[in-house]
Design a protein around this motif. Sequence first.
Motif, PDB file in Angstrom:
ATOM      1  N   GLY A   1      43.865  45.294  21.827  1.00 40.82           N
ATOM      2  CA  GLY A   1      42.304  45.442  21.688  1.00 40.82           C
ATOM      3  C   GLY A   1      41.915  45.856  22.659  1.00 40.82           C
ATOM      4  O   GLY A   1      42.089  44.873  24.077  1.00 40.82           O
ATOM      5  N   SER A   2      40.029  45.679  22.916  1.00 42.46           N
ATOM      6  CA  SER A   2      39.246  45.742  24.211  1.00 42.46           C
ATOM      7  C   SER A   2      38.271  46.095  23.549  1.00 42.46           C
ATOM      8  O   SER A   2      37.459  46.418  22.715  1.00 42.46           O
TER       9      SER A   2
ATOM     10  N   ARG B   1      58.188  37.418  23.833  1.00 37.65           N
ATOM     11  CA  ARG B   1      56.529  37.514  24.172  1.00 37.65           C
ATOM     12  C   ARG B   1      55.903  37.462  25.376  1.00 37.65           C
ATOM     13  O   ARG B   1      55.944  36.349  25.722  1.00 37.65           O
ATOM     14  N   TYR B   2      55.296  38.130  25.787  1.00 41.67           N
ATOM     15  CA  TYR B   2      54.643  37.970  26.954  1.00 41.67           C
ATOM     16  C   TYR B   2      53.713  37.853  27.104  1.00 41.67           C
ATOM     17  O   TYR B   2      52.390  39.115  26.435  1.00 41.67           O
ATOM     18  N   GLY B   3      52.754  37.188  27.079  1.00 46.89           N
ATOM     19  CA  GLY B   3      51.155  37.134  27.564  1.00 46.89           C
ATOM     20  C   GLY B   3      50.656  37.867  28.690  1.00 46.89           C
ATOM     21  O   GLY B   3      51.231  37.459  29.564  1.00 46.89           O
ATOM     22  N   VAL B   4      49.863  38.374  28.105  1.00 46.43           N
ATOM     23  CA  VAL B   4      48.784  39.608  29.321  1.00 46.43           C
ATOM     24  C   VAL B   4      48.088  39.215  29.285  1.00 46.43           C
ATOM     25  O   VAL B   4      47.293  40.590  28.781  1.00 46.43           O
ATOM     26  N   ASN B   5      47.315  38.737  29.717  1.00 43.75           N
ATOM     27  CA  ASN B   5      45.842  39.115  30.164  1.00 43.75           C
ATOM     28  C   ASN B   5      45.553  39.910  30.652  1.00 43.75           C
ATOM     29  O   ASN B   5      46.043  40.883  31.811  1.00 43.75           O
TER      30      ASN B   5
ATOM     31  N   ARG C   1      35.295  50.342  36.449  1.00 40.97           N
ATOM     32  CA  ARG C   1      36.970  49.498  35.514  1.00 40.97           C
ATOM     33  C   ARG C   1      36.335  49.781  33.426  1.00 40.97           C
ATOM     34  O   ARG C   1      35.391  49.942  33.815  1.00 40.97           O
ATOM     35  N   GLN C   2      37.098  50.600  33.263  1.00 43.76           N
ATOM     36  CA  GLN C   2      37.425  50.767  31.480  1.00 43.76           C
ATOM     37  C   GLN C   2      37.989  49.627  30.808  1.00 43.76           C
ATOM     38  O   GLN C   2      39.165  49.426  30.720  1.00 43.76           O
ATOM     39  N   GLY C   3      37.111  49.011  30.329  1.00 44.12           N
ATOM     40  CA  GLY C   3      37.628  48.010  29.496  1.00 44.12           C
ATOM     41  C   GLY C   3      38.528  46.837  29.999  1.00 44.12           C
ATOM     42  O   GLY C   3      38.271  46.013  30.803  1.00 44.12           O
ATOM     43  N   ASP C   4      38.899  45.895  28.761  1.00 45.90           N
ATOM     44  CA  ASP C   4      39.413  44.248  29.102  1.00 45.90           C
ATOM     45  C   ASP C   4      40.421  44.453  28.154  1.00 45.90           C
ATOM     46  O   ASP C   4      40.043  43.300  27.287  1.00 45.90           O
ATOM     47  N   ALA C   5      42.107  44.256  28.071  1.00 41.91           N
ATOM     48  CA  ALA C   5      42.874  44.329  26.772  1.00 41.91           C
ATOM     49  C   ALA C   5      44.044  43.420  27.134  1.00 41.91           C
ATOM     50  O   ALA C   5      44.977  43.285  27.510  1.00 41.91           O
ATOM     51  N   HIS C   6      43.357  42.352  26.242  1.00 42.83           N
ATOM     52  CA  HIS C   6      43.593  40.818  26.818  1.00 42.83           C
ATOM     53  C   HIS C   6      44.822  41.385  25.361  1.00 42.83           C
ATOM     54  O   HIS C   6      44.190  40.773  24.311  1.00 42.83           O
TER      55      HIS C   6
ATOM     56  N   THR D   1      40.959  53.213  25.160  1.00 41.08           N
ATOM     57  CA  THR D   1      41.579  52.056  26.555  1.00 41.08           C
ATOM     58  C   THR D   1      42.351  51.594  25.180  1.00 41.08           C
ATOM     59  O   THR D   1      43.857  51.602  26.038  1.00 41.08           O
ATOM     60  N   VAL D   2      42.502  51.211  23.796  1.00 38.87           N
ATOM     61  CA  VAL D   2      43.208  51.047  23.936  1.00 38.87           C
ATOM     62  C   VAL D   2      44.845  52.212  23.076  1.00 38.87           C
ATOM     63  O   VAL D   2      46.257  51.720  22.706  1.00 38.87           O
ATOM     64  N   LEU D   3      44.115  53.215  23.318  1.00 38.45           N
ATOM     65  CA  LEU D   3      45.471  54.150  23.114  1.00 38.45           C
ATOM     66  C   LEU D   3      45.872  54.454  25.165  1.00 38.45           C
ATOM     67  O   LEU D   3      46.873  54.293  24.851  1.00 38.45           O
ATOM     68  N   ALA D   4      45.157  54.257  25.602  1.00 32.03           N
ATOM     69  CA  ALA D   4      46.571  53.979  27.074  1.00 32.03           C
ATOM     70  C   ALA D   4      47.019  53.327  26.549  1.00 32.03           C
ATOM     71  O   ALA D   4      48.385  53.033  27.612  1.00 32.03           O
ATOM     72  N   VAL D   5      46.850  51.859  26.632  1.00 32.67           N
ATOM     73  CA  VAL D   5      48.014  50.287  26.154  1.00 32.67           C
ATOM     74  C   VAL D   5      48.940  50.499  25.188  1.00 32.67           C
ATOM     75  O   VAL D   5      49.918  50.471  26.012  1.00 32.67           O
TER      76      VAL D   5
END
Length: 579
Positions: free
Chosen positions: A468-469, A553-557, A538-543, A478-482
């Motif tokens: 999410g972002s 499981r990888y935490g990707v800040n 910069r666009q978004g901030d998808a933690h 942004t979510v589409l890109a991820v």
Amino acid sequence: MRKVQPLLVVSALCAIAVSLRGQEPAPGVTSDAGLVVCVSAPACDAGAAVLARGGNAVDAAVATGFALAVTHPAAGNIGGGGFMIIRTAAGRTTAFDFRERAPLRSTPTMYLDAQGNIDRTLTAAGYLAPGVPGTVRGFAAAHRKFGRLPWKDVVMPGVALAEQGFTVSEALARSLNAELKRMAAFPSSVAAYGKPGGGSWAAGDRLVLTDLGRTLRAIAADGPDAFYKGWIADRIAEAMKANGGLITKADLAAYRARERTPVKGTYRGFEIISMPPPSSGGVALIEMLNILEPLNLRSMGLLTPPALHAQIEAMRRAYLDRARHLGDPDFSRVPVDRLTAKTHAREVAASIDLARASRSADLGADLLNRSATEEPDETTHYSVVDRAGMAVATTYTLEGSYGSHVVVSGAGFLLNNEMGDFNKKPGLTNDTGDIGTPANTIAPGKRMLSSMTPTIVARDRKLVLVTGSPGGRTIINTVLAVVLGVTEYGLTGREAVNLARIHHQWMPDRVSVEESQVPPETIERLRAMGHEVRPGMRQGDAHSIWIGPDGERYGVNDTRTPDSKASTAGGLTQPSAER
Ligand code: DON
């Protein structure tokens, strides 16, 4: 749909892919004991500590949300609203809607001046800007249904941060110093966030929020009614009455969070679970994925002109549907099933020319009239997975950075300015981004349309991605890109989050592109296809949290923000995976 020409740009495209791979970014922080990934390190740690004490993902998500209300005042909140998607370890899914509602005394034209023009100052700041806050009810509803620890245990970490204070980072110091200028008109806000003794905040200072601590302590002790019916409600209603605002005790007492059925789609065998209306996020995300699925983006390459062109055309069409149809489903019928159907995507995609940009004005001519709107830039998303595999995606917001800039006197928290997300002038849809369709015009008790897109992806009944972002209308893209990064391109979570993002929203008819990984030749090629391209910031901030093929499981800040972190419940916290 016209066929794409053989690509001249394959080598450039490969170079991008190689350079992305070449960075060999660490895939992220791993833990099988649970992870919290968010924008502000002390809040992620607070959430991870709740996991370590035996809390599940919902306990940790609620604790993180209350902690962010302290440590990330630009968007973390109890005076705003948002959405939470939950997927249990057994694969059951649900959604909590705690979006703000229009006050009972609101009217469709309350933000128009005497000439009938939108007065944007009224939704930018001050007492007319807030909707009735939903966060505390939303957190309580999710916790009541799914929480394992007592309510008090998930609120108290926020209390401790507020009462004992926490260390101000360089980024927070900068943010607070800029914000204090905007808060100057609101003495209660300056009292809360001004540096004691005066002067500017600096990295290393300690921020103590005494009133906010008292408010959170009351919520911990007495539950959400303290906020909606007790002395906190009194403080909100008094502040509103004294300053020309609309929210009353009746508004607060009437507020309900809603549990909703998530919208679901499929993409190349992946299951996509996202937020239904009153967010537009899930519907638009699934519509775009449905349009793109038959196009085989992967064969076009990563970040290549044809692949980006296809995505822009999908965005253009989904955002037109968003403008045309979406709003609060409690007030009008929203055709969610139709818009998320593969058949609809096929119909909509028929007008896509894979070699030329369409014109937004041609596609949505019936909606348009003439006559600007900037997206504000604060909201925050965080992702949680616990040991058992329960996942929570939460996006919540005050709308603009620091919301209405108003701190409720004596209660210490910021109020949102979410009313600006309504269509402010009924009937006015223009090429600058205003939308005037009926589904999202103001009505008493109505929820304003959102773009927040907390999303979970699964495959073969196994969790794959939690994401999410923030970013206003850019959120969905942004979510589409991820999601495309992971599902279509087979990238790791880290690579997908790092990947350059683009944004088109039907109107204004232009595309912004995060410049970092998109070479000038690609931008020129898109221009030659007829797109107005703005190399952007910069666009978004998808933690996010990504589960690799190895089951880790990888935490990707998202390292676009400096204070973000992936915290593990196992105590093996590492700062961000890379900077
Ligand atoms: O609900 C929405 O879509 C917006 N109010 C979110 C605002 C936002 O993301 C600002 N952020 N960066």
